[in-house]
Structure formats: C-alpha cells, structure tokens
Motif scaffolding. Structure first.
Motif, PDB file in Angstrom:
ATOM      1  N   MET A 252      28.992   2.883  21.064  1.00 49.56           N
ATOM      2  CA  MET A 252      27.574   3.228  20.910  1.00 49.56           C
ATOM      3  C   MET A 252      27.419   4.573  20.218  1.00 49.56           C
ATOM      4  O   MET A 252      26.541   4.747  19.373  1.00 49.56           O
ATOM      5  CB  MET A 252      26.886   3.256  22.272  1.00 49.56           C
ATOM      6  N   ALA A 253      28.268   5.530  20.568  1.00 50.20           N
ATOM      7  CA  ALA A 253      28.202   6.855  19.956  1.00 50.20           C
ATOM      8  C   ALA A 253      28.500   6.773  18.465  1.00 50.20           C
ATOM      9  O   ALA A 253      27.795   7.371  17.647  1.00 50.20           O
ATOM     10  CB  ALA A 253      29.181   7.804  20.647  1.00 50.20           C
TER      11      ALA A 253
ATOM     12  N   GLU B  70      19.193  10.965  21.119  1.00 50.64           N
ATOM     13  CA  GLU B  70      19.362  11.905  22.233  1.00 50.64           C
ATOM     14  C   GLU B  70      19.049  11.216  23.554  1.00 50.64           C
ATOM     15  O   GLU B  70      19.799  11.335  24.526  1.00 50.64           O
ATOM     16  CB  GLU B  70      18.426  13.097  22.021  1.00 50.64           C
ATOM     17  N   GLY B  71      17.954  10.482  23.604  1.00 53.42           N
ATOM     18  CA  GLY B  71      17.587   9.742  24.817  1.00 53.42           C
ATOM     19  C   GLY B  71      18.608   8.671  25.145  1.00 53.42           C
ATOM     20  O   GLY B  71      18.942   8.454  26.311  1.00 53.42           O
TER      21      GLY B  71
ATOM     22  N   LYS C 236      34.406   3.199  28.809  1.00 48.78           N
ATOM     23  CA  LYS C 236      34.660   4.257  27.823  1.00 48.78           C
ATOM     24  C   LYS C 236      34.585   3.699  26.411  1.00 48.78           C
ATOM     25  O   LYS C 236      34.029   4.337  25.518  1.00 48.78           O
ATOM     26  CB  LYS C 236      36.034   4.881  28.066  1.00 48.78           C
ATOM     27  N   GLY C 237      35.132   2.514  26.193  1.00 50.54           N
ATOM     28  CA  GLY C 237      35.083   1.887  24.879  1.00 50.54           C
ATOM     29  C   GLY C 237      33.669   1.556  24.447  1.00 50.54           C
ATOM     30  O   GLY C 237      33.295   1.751  23.291  1.00 50.54           O
ATOM     31  N   MET C 238      32.882   1.077  25.397  1.00 49.46           N
ATOM     32  CA  MET C 238      31.498   0.749  25.094  1.00 49.46           C
ATOM     33  C   MET C 238      30.709   2.015  24.727  1.00 49.46           C
ATOM     34  O   MET C 238      29.939   2.027  23.761  1.00 49.46           O
ATOM     35  CB  MET C 238      30.854   0.079  26.305  1.00 49.46           C
ATOM     36  N   ALA C 239      30.915   3.090  25.497  1.00 53.08           N
ATOM     37  CA  ALA C 239      30.223   4.350  25.218  1.00 53.08           C
ATOM     38  C   ALA C 239      30.647   4.900  23.857  1.00 53.08           C
ATOM     39  O   ALA C 239      29.809   5.367  23.082  1.00 53.08           O
ATOM     40  CB  ALA C 239      30.519   5.361  26.319  1.00 53.08           C
TER      41      ALA C 239
ATOM     42  N   ASN D 102      20.850   8.273  28.561  1.00 54.29           N
ATOM     43  CA  ASN D 102      20.865   7.036  29.346  1.00 54.29           C
ATOM     44  C   ASN D 102      22.282   6.507  29.521  1.00 54.29           C
ATOM     45  O   ASN D 102      22.646   6.040  30.600  1.00 54.29           O
ATOM     46  CB  ASN D 102      19.988   5.976  28.689  1.00 54.29           C
ATOM     47  N   ILE D 103      23.086   6.572  28.453  1.00 53.63           N
ATOM     48  CA  ILE D 103      24.470   6.113  28.532  1.00 53.63           C
ATOM     49  C   ILE D 103      25.237   6.946  29.553  1.00 53.63           C
ATOM     50  O   ILE D 103      25.961   6.420  30.389  1.00 53.63           O
ATOM     51  CB  ILE D 103      25.159   6.190  27.153  1.00 53.63           C
TER      52      ILE D 103
END
Length: 57
Positions: A14-15, A39-40, A8-11, A44-45
């Motif tokens: 990245m966001a 968007e892509g 969750k932290g990584m996502a 993928n995430i």
C-alpha cells in the motif's frame, strides 16, 4: 509468523502504491488533495496493524 509477514507485506504494498500515485504528474491542487488522502490512509493502516498485533499478543 506467517500472519505477521502478510500484514507487513500488505502495508508495504500500500505504501509503494501510494508513493507511485503521488509521483504521477498532476496539478498542484490535486496533488495536495492526494497527499492529504495518503496521510489519512497511512494513519488508518498503522492503526489497523497496531490493532491486529494487539489481538495476537
């Protein structure tokens, strides 16, 4: 539980990074191109997180 928090932290990181990148002033063509790539990236995430969660369960 630690693995889930890491994902969750990584996502979230990245966001936030993608959002900051999109906010940088750039020509409209480049902004549109970056928007499509973001968007892509988000798709993928999401797919990777779904796969990782599926492997745990």
């Amino acid at each position: 539980m630690s693995h889930s928090g890491f994902m969750k932290g990584m996502a979230a990181g990245m966001a936030v990074g993608a959002a900051v990148t999109l906010m940088v002033d750039s020509p409209s063509k480049q902004k549109h191109k970056m928007s499509k790539k973001a968007e892509g990236l988000f798709m993928n995430i999401g797919s990777a997180i779904d796969s990782a969660m599926g492997m745990r369960g």
